[in-house]
Each structure stands twice: as structure tokens, then as C-alpha cells.
Design an enzyme around this catalytic site. Structure first.
Site, PDB file in Angstrom:
ATOM      1  N   CYS A 101       0.845  -1.187   0.000  1.00  0.00           N
ATOM      2  CA  CYS A 101       0.000   0.000   0.000  1.00  0.00           C
ATOM      3  C   CYS A 101       0.887   1.246   0.000  1.00  0.00           C
ATOM      4  CB  CYS A 101      -0.966  -0.003   1.176  1.00  0.00           C
ATOM      5  SG  CYS A 101      -0.318   0.678   2.703  1.00  0.00           S
ATOM      6  N   GLU A 102       0.471   2.224  -0.767  1.00  0.00           N
ATOM      7  CA  GLU A 102       1.306   3.409  -0.903  1.00  0.00           C
ATOM      8  C   GLU A 102       1.209   4.336   0.309  1.00  0.00           C
ATOM      9  OE1 GLU A 102       0.015   5.188  -4.522  1.00  0.00           O
ATOM     10  OE2 GLU A 102      -1.631   6.283  -3.604  1.00  0.00           O
ATOM     11  N   HIS A 103       0.264   4.087   1.176  1.00  0.00           N
ATOM     12  CA  HIS A 103       0.124   4.958   2.350  1.00  0.00           C
ATOM     13  C   HIS A 103       1.039   4.561   3.494  1.00  0.00           C
ATOM     14  CE1 HIS A 103      -4.052   5.323   0.465  1.00  0.00           C
ATOM     15  NE2 HIS A 103      -3.352   6.386   0.137  1.00  0.00           N
ATOM     16  N   HIS A 104       1.281   3.277   3.635  1.00  0.00           N
ATOM     17  CA  HIS A 104       2.103   2.813   4.763  1.00  0.00           C
ATOM     18  C   HIS A 104       3.298   1.970   4.319  1.00  0.00           C
ATOM     19  CE1 HIS A 104      -2.119   3.287   6.167  1.00  0.00           C
ATOM     20  NE2 HIS A 104      -1.514   3.948   7.140  1.00  0.00           N
ATOM     21  N   GLN A 142      -5.444  -0.580  -3.819  1.00  0.00           N
ATOM     22  CA  GLN A 142      -6.081  -1.730  -4.470  1.00  0.00           C
ATOM     23  C   GLN A 142      -6.989  -1.308  -5.626  1.00  0.00           C
ATOM     24  OE1 GLN A 142      -7.777  -4.566  -1.705  1.00  0.00           O
ATOM     25  NE2 GLN A 142      -9.155  -5.369  -3.275  1.00  0.00           N
ATOM     26  N   HIS A 170      -5.068  -6.357   3.920  1.00  0.00           N
ATOM     27  CA  HIS A 170      -4.100  -5.267   4.036  1.00  0.00           C
ATOM     28  C   HIS A 170      -3.428  -5.304   5.404  1.00  0.00           C
ATOM     29  CE1 HIS A 170      -5.402  -2.789   0.449  1.00  0.00           C
ATOM     30  NE2 HIS A 170      -6.284  -3.759   0.480  1.00  0.00           N
ATOM     31  N   CYS A 172      -1.642  -3.135   6.751  1.00  0.00           N
ATOM     32  CA  CYS A 172      -1.736  -1.860   7.478  1.00  0.00           C
ATOM     33  C   CYS A 172      -3.006  -1.817   8.320  1.00  0.00           C
ATOM     34  CB  CYS A 172      -1.627  -0.663   6.540  1.00  0.00           C
ATOM     35  SG  CYS A 172      -2.897  -0.559   5.289  1.00  0.00           S
TER      36      CYS A 172
HETATM   37 ZN    ZN Z   1      -2.036   1.193   4.100  1.00  0.00          ZN
END
Ligand code: ZN
Length: 211
Positions: A101-104, A142, A170, A172
Site C-alpha cells: 500500500c502506498e500509504h504505509h 487496491q 491489508h 496496514c
Molecule cells: Zn495502508
């Protein structure tokens, strides 16, 4: 009949196999220095025995997990598009994928199902799995991953339609105490007749149901 368990062969298999190889040769000193600094920031001692080769391993692992940025579509497809007059739905089920995931920058992983109705051209079945991995091995969300697979199938095959369904877990969400350990996320992208013709969509969803 479509083989539901298409083998996933990474396009850069040789690179993957040496992911844990440790040697004294320089791999990417700048990148490894960053990872070393991160270990210090986290309260670790990068010099201790167990961590001595960690920056090298992490650098190689991250390069592999983001190798989708550096592999082009042509290489993945490798001339495996063939003329064929078949116009029946083709569904490749349960393609395992691993993404981040690009956020975490934490993994999300699961299974993809890709269906299409050919319009003059078909693609080698193992290439569908490679296509999923081409986009999975990047920093992703996703939803975008699902759309990229669908759009690329449309682009390279110009089929009557495409349907893509991804189901993933996920880390995260699972690891950060959000208490959603067992929830998975399902995304879908429909194109062409999968979008406009409800009979096509129903057939696809019927074929993708777990049995
Ligand atoms: Zn994430």
C-alpha cells in the site's frame, strides 16, 4: 476450460532468487545507508550481528517488490498475443498477488480474477498473471491496481469486454490494531460488455464464485 491455478512466474525470476544472497560486493550503498539510518531511528544498532546484512537484504527486497516500475509491458507480454476467432468468455481465477500500500508501505495481498471476451485476439494465460504482478509490484492502492489491470487488458487485446476482481488483506489494517484481522477488501473493474451487458457480468460473477 481455464486452468484456475495459473503458475506465477516472476518476469525477473533470477533477481528474485538471489534476494537473500549476501556478499561483500556493493549493491546500492546509498540505499543501504538510508536503511541503516532508519534502523538507528527505530532504536536499533545496525552494527549488531543479526542486522549486519539487513540494509542489503532490505534494499534487494524493496527493489524486487517494486520491480513493476522497471519492467515494461512488451517484455511481460513477450509476443504471447495470438489471433483467434474464439468469442467465449475466458476467466483466469485465483491469481496470487502481493503488493504494497502506498500509504504505509506495508503489504497487501490476495487473489485476482481476470475475465475477458476476445474479439480476434487471445493472450497466453500465464501472461495474465504476469500482468497482474507488473502492476502489483509497485506502491499501490487496491482500487488503482484493479483498474490498471482492466485498462491494460483493454489496451493490448481490444476485447469485447474485461472484468477484474481483486480480494485482498491489508497488513496496514491487520497489524495496526484496527481490529479488522479477518476483513478483506474486494474491488472490481468492468469494461466494455462487462459493464454494458448485465448477462455478461452475471456470467462472469457466476464463474468467479468460490465453488
Ligand atoms: Zn495502508
Amino acid at each position: 476450460m481455464v486452468d484456475p491455478h495459473v503458475a506465477i512466474i516472476p518476469a525477473d525470476f533470477h533477481h528474485a532468487s538471489d534476494i537473500d544472497a549476501v556478499s561483500d560486493e556493493a549493491y546500492d550503498p546509498q540505499f543501504e545507508a538510508l536503511i541503516s539510518q532508519m534502523l538507528v531511528r527505530l532504536g536499533e544498532d545496525p552494527e549488531r550481528e543479526g542486522l549486519r546484512h539487513t540494509p542489503l537484504r532490505v534494499a534487494k527486497a524493496l527493489d524486487f517488490l517494486t520491480s513493476g516500475y522497471r519492467i515494461d509491458l512488451e517484455t511481460v507480454i513477450n509476443n504471447a498475443i495470438f489471433e483467434d476467432c474464439c468469442e467465449e468468455m475466458v476467466v483466469v481465477k485465483d491469481i496470487e498477488f502481493y503488493s504494497m500500500c502506498e500509504h504505509h508501505m506495508l503489504p497487501f495481498f490476495g487473489k485476482a480474477t481476470v475475465g475477458y471476451i476476445p474479439n480476434g485476439h487471445i493472450i497466453g494465460l500465464s501472461k495474465v498473471a504476469r500482468l497482474v504482478n507488473l502492476f502489483a509490484r509497485r506502491l499501490q492502492v487496491q482500487e488503482r491496481l484493479t483498474n490498471q489491470v482492466a485498462d491494460t487488458m483493454m489496451e493490448i487485446l481490444a476485447p469485447h469486454g474485461v472484468g477484474v476482481i481483486l480480494e485482498a488483506n491489508h497488513l496496514c489494517m491487520m497489524m495496526r490494531g484496527v481490529s479488522k484481522q479477518n476483513s478483506s477488501t474486494v474491488t472490481s473493474a468492468m469494461r466494455g460488455s462487462f459493464l454494458s451487458d448485465h448477462r455478461v457480468r452475471s456470467e462472469f460473477l457466476e464463474l468467479t464464485r468460490p465453488r
